[in-house]
Design an enzyme around this catalytic site. Sequence first.
Site, PDB file in Angstrom:
ATOM      1  N   SER A   1       1.215   2.056   0.845  1.00  0.00           N
ATOM      2  CA  SER A   1       0.395   3.047   0.156  1.00  0.00           C
ATOM      3  C   SER A   1       0.175   4.289   1.027  1.00  0.00           C
ATOM      4  CB  SER A   1      -0.962   2.432  -0.186  1.00  0.00           C
ATOM      5  OG  SER A   1      -1.597   2.009   1.010  1.00  0.00           O
TER       6      SER A   1
ATOM      7  N   HIS B   1      -2.647  -1.509   7.487  1.00  0.00           N
ATOM      8  CA  HIS B   1      -3.413  -0.427   8.116  1.00  0.00           C
ATOM      9  C   HIS B   1      -4.199  -0.924   9.336  1.00  0.00           C
ATOM     10  CE1 HIS B   1      -2.632   1.920   4.486  1.00  0.00           C
ATOM     11  NE2 HIS B   1      -3.240   2.968   5.029  1.00  0.00           N
TER      12      HIS B   1
HETATM   13  N1  DGL Z   1      -1.674  -1.185   3.872  1.00  0.00           N
HETATM   14  C1  DGL Z   1      -1.889  -1.835   2.650  1.00  0.00           C
HETATM   15  C2  DGL Z   1      -2.060  -3.317   2.748  1.00  0.00           C
HETATM   16  O1  DGL Z   1      -1.481  -3.904   3.626  1.00  0.00           O
HETATM   17  C3  DGL Z   1      -2.741  -1.169   1.599  1.00  0.00           C
HETATM   18  C4  DGL Z   1      -4.031  -0.586   1.981  1.00  0.00           C
HETATM   19  C5  DGL Z   1      -4.588   0.144   0.777  1.00  0.00           C
HETATM   20  O2  DGL Z   1      -3.911   1.056   0.302  1.00  0.00           O
HETATM   21  O3  DGL Z   1      -5.666  -0.234   0.314  1.00  0.00           O
HETATM   22  O4  DGL Z   1      -2.700  -3.943   1.945  1.00  0.00           O
END
Ligand code: DGL
Length: 250
Positions: free
Chosen positions: A8, A183
Amino acid sequence: MKAGVYDSGVGGLSVVKSLLSSGLFSEIIYYGDTARVPYGVKDKNTIIRYSLEALEFFKNFDIDIMIAACNSVSAYAIDELQKNSNFPVTGVINPGVLAVKNGLKDKNSKILILGTKATIKSKKYENLLKESGFTNTFSIAPSLFVPIVEEGLFSGQVLQSVLDHYFKDIKSNPDAIILGCTHFPLISDAIGEYFPTSTLIHSGDAVVEYLQNKYNLDKKFDETKMKFFASENPDGLKKVAYEWLNLEKI
Ligand code: DGL
């Protein structure tokens, strides 16, 4: 061997970091859907729809494999992505579970699963860990971590307050913490300081091993060319990529 890596936003860079030094790929095309981040607070059908749109984007690049470097996408959209593509599509939850199996010998280890609301709601980690004998788990969805990482606040007061907000009621350090959102490795220093005795685990740790086992890939490329794309503000994404991946130029 060309990989399309999708998240994302900037989170998937934590997976790219492991892929870059692996020698598995001659080229990685990275796509961050920064116009619509965060995904993790959205519902299943929206996440599937966004993922299928990302798949259309990758169809322009003649990729050999798509890696959904997003746990929220991995929790809900892998089957749909696979059904609609003629190259393999893989997520990051199985590599995350492999990293737990590699890193934790004691099946009674107390494991904290951190992920987005979508990932935690899916119970994917919880169920796969249970199948592997790890039953002492509990989960938290610290949704504010995602915008904080997108904002580049990798340390400082705001991050500390948010860590307190989510973690202040945890009385004893878990043995291990799964960073079940790509993230979160970008703020792993701060999470590690908060829980100094916990082992931090994330999918990047085992993604290379997982891909090698599953797709029989060879480590044969000395260099991996990187290309970055984003649905909004690609320069912002590139800036984080340069810093996080220690790239000098793209
Ligand atoms: N980096 C993503 C994950 O591993 C999505 C974070 C998001 O967009 O809420 O879930």
